[in-house]
Scaffold this motif. Structure first.
Motif, PDB file in Angstrom:
ATOM      1  N   GLY A 114      -1.631  53.219  -2.437  1.00  0.00           N
ATOM      2  CA  GLY A 114      -1.143  51.988  -0.941  1.00  0.00           C
ATOM      3  C   GLY A 114       0.095  53.636  -0.692  1.00  0.00           C
ATOM      4  O   GLY A 114      -0.095  54.803  -0.313  1.00  0.00           O
ATOM      5  N   HIS A 115       1.043  52.556  -0.295  1.00  0.00           N
ATOM      6  CA  HIS A 115       2.427  52.974   0.320  1.00  0.00           C
ATOM      7  C   HIS A 115       2.903  54.704  -0.597  1.00  0.00           C
ATOM      8  O   HIS A 115       3.257  55.710  -0.517  1.00  0.00           O
ATOM      9  N   PHE A 141       2.132  46.178   8.119  1.00  0.00           N
ATOM     10  CA  PHE A 141       2.733  46.956   8.733  1.00  0.00           C
ATOM     11  C   PHE A 141       3.740  46.389   9.006  1.00  0.00           C
ATOM     12  O   PHE A 141       4.146  46.310  10.507  1.00  0.00           O
ATOM     13  N   MET A 179       0.016  51.566  13.086  1.00  0.00           N
ATOM     14  CA  MET A 179       0.215  51.840  11.785  1.00  0.00           C
ATOM     15  C   MET A 179       1.980  50.917  12.087  1.00  0.00           C
ATOM     16  O   MET A 179       2.980  51.273  11.479  1.00  0.00           O
ATOM     17  N   ARG A 190       5.103  49.345  -9.550  1.00  0.00           N
ATOM     18  CA  ARG A 190       3.545  50.139  -9.865  1.00  0.00           C
ATOM     19  C   ARG A 190       3.246  50.389 -10.900  1.00  0.00           C
ATOM     20  O   ARG A 190       3.568  51.239 -11.739  1.00  0.00           O
ATOM     21  N   HIS A 246      11.009  47.176  10.202  1.00  0.00           N
ATOM     22  CA  HIS A 246       9.967  47.663   8.668  1.00  0.00           C
ATOM     23  C   HIS A 246      11.146  47.540   7.650  1.00  0.00           C
ATOM     24  O   HIS A 246      12.555  47.570   7.795  1.00  0.00           O
ATOM     25  N   ASP A 282      12.503  51.641   1.914  1.00  0.00           N
ATOM     26  CA  ASP A 282      12.627  51.990   0.925  1.00  0.00           C
ATOM     27  C   ASP A 282      14.010  52.927   0.344  1.00  0.00           C
ATOM     28  O   ASP A 282      14.942  53.081   0.801  1.00  0.00           O
ATOM     29  N   ARG A 336      -4.999  47.094   6.106  1.00  0.00           N
ATOM     30  CA  ARG A 336      -4.301  47.631   6.059  1.00  0.00           C
ATOM     31  C   ARG A 336      -4.889  49.671   6.538  1.00  0.00           C
ATOM     32  O   ARG A 336      -4.751  50.142   7.319  1.00  0.00           O
ATOM     33  N   SER A 339      12.842  47.631  -1.812  1.00  0.00           N
ATOM     34  CA  SER A 339      13.107  48.316  -0.325  1.00  0.00           C
ATOM     35  C   SER A 339      13.858  47.543  -0.249  1.00  0.00           C
ATOM     36  O   SER A 339      13.994  46.290  -1.140  1.00  0.00           O
ATOM     37  N   ARG A 388       0.574  57.660   0.019  1.00  0.00           N
ATOM     38  CA  ARG A 388       0.719  57.878   1.409  1.00  0.00           C
ATOM     39  C   ARG A 388       2.040  59.342   1.356  1.00  0.00           C
ATOM     40  O   ARG A 388       1.879  60.124   1.498  1.00  0.00           O
ATOM     41  N   THR A 389       2.853  58.071   0.429  1.00  0.00           N
ATOM     42  CA  THR A 389       3.816  59.201  -0.015  1.00  0.00           C
ATOM     43  C   THR A 389       3.668  60.694  -1.049  1.00  0.00           C
ATOM     44  O   THR A 389       4.507  61.446  -0.592  1.00  0.00           O
ATOM     45  N   GLU A 413      -5.776  45.828   1.109  1.00  0.00           N
ATOM     46  CA  GLU A 413      -4.637  46.918   1.758  1.00  0.00           C
ATOM     47  C   GLU A 413      -6.117  47.530   2.646  1.00  0.00           C
ATOM     48  O   GLU A 413      -6.059  47.915   3.108  1.00  0.00           O
TER      49      GLU A 413
END
Length: 307
Positions: free
Chosen positions: A102-103, A39, A252, A97, A145, A148, A243, A138, A106-107, A240
């Protein structure tokens, strides 16, 4: 990790994981540390042999993909260091991807169906394959951070010219395809990864590390389909799991959150996971580096002299 001063050194930058030295404004020396980040935060404990694992996998994969596009690497004088060309970087992380994890997961699980301009179908489960690999770029942040970004924003902000961006996308998908092929030979599935590109002599060049556990997520191929049918979590080799441990401990990387304490046993578990991925991915036995800082320095200096 010691901070070196090399002959003809013209710059130094300490990243989250690597110490980067500029030589004659034309070459870079990257020394991979045992630091670990998640993160976009450097965690408080070092992970034994992590730097060696990352550098060794990156060198292995850069050599195995150099027929697809030019890359920055010239040599790896020690297991934890690499020398290569200095390039002008695109300030973009090109994330490819193949699976929803992963991200992206989660999205998706929060209800979002558009990620970096890519439309995601309804009804997908965690770790499902996408019909075709997608690119979800990104921004490359110097601090804080990464964010995206869509293709339209990349072009509008001038982060890449249209022709360069089209070539970058083509390279990224070809590299991902090769990465999946190499992984599958070893019984792994490359689920997602990120690439960084730059320019040297007006040519697009692949930079930094590729297909390492810090930049990629791997699933075990054996039993993957059965676990998906049953709705079970996939077995994976990547960062992962670190994380996930942080999330379980309510961290996070957000303001006001404290990094949970990392005990010796947990540090050893992380180290063993990195070594396992090296051996699984390369098919080679991991040999811990037995060099002190002075020997690392001398080997890098010798390699620079030969260049």
């Amino acid at each position: 990790m010691a901070q070196f001063q090399f002959p003809n050194q013209t710059g130094f930058y300490q990243g989250k994981v690597r110490d980067v030295y500029t030589i004659d404004n034309t070459k870079l020396v990257m020394v991979a540390s045992d630091r670990i980040s998640a993160f976009d935060v450097i965690l408080p404990r070092l992970i034994p042999y992590k730097g060696q694992v990352l550098n060794s996998i990156a060198a292995y994969m850069l050599t195995a993909t150099k027929d697809i596009c030019p890359n920055w690497l010239l040599s790896s004088p020690t297991p934890n260091s690499s020398i290569g060309y200095k390039c002008q970087p695109f300030k973009i992380e090109v994330v490819v991807r193949g699976n929803l994890c992963g991200h992206a997961w989660r999205t998706y699980s929060d209800g979002t169906r558009i990620l970096c301009g890519a439309l995601l179908a309804d009804g997908l489960k965690e770790s499902d394959y996408f019909p075709e690999p997608i690119i979800t770029p990104s921004t490359k942040a110097h601090a804080g951070h990464d964010e995206d970004i869509t293709e339209e924003e990349i072009l509008r902000q001038g982060l890449a010219a249209r022709d360069d961006w089209e070539q970058i996308k083509k390279y990224a998908l070809q590299l991902f395809r090769r990465g999946k092929e190499l992984a599958l030979k070893q019984g792994l599935i490359l689920a997602d990864t990120k690439y960084e590109f730059g320019k040297r002599n007006n040519e697009i060049v692949l930079m930094d590390e590729i297909h390492t556990p810090d930049s990629s997520r791997y699933f075990y191929a054996d039993g993957f389909d059965e676990r998906q049918v049953k709705g079970e979590k996939q077995k994976q080799l990547s960062k992962e799991f670190v994380r996930e441990w942080l999330i379980q401990n309510e961290f996070m990387g957000k303001q006001g959150q404290a990094v949970p304490e990392m005990g010796d046993e947990w540090v050893e578990t992380i180290s063993n996971k990195y070594i396992e991925l090296y051996e699984k991915l390369t098919g080679r036995k991991f040999e811990p580096m037995q060099m002190d800082d002075e020997e690392v320095y001398q080997k890098i200096v010798t390699a620079l002299d030969e260049r």
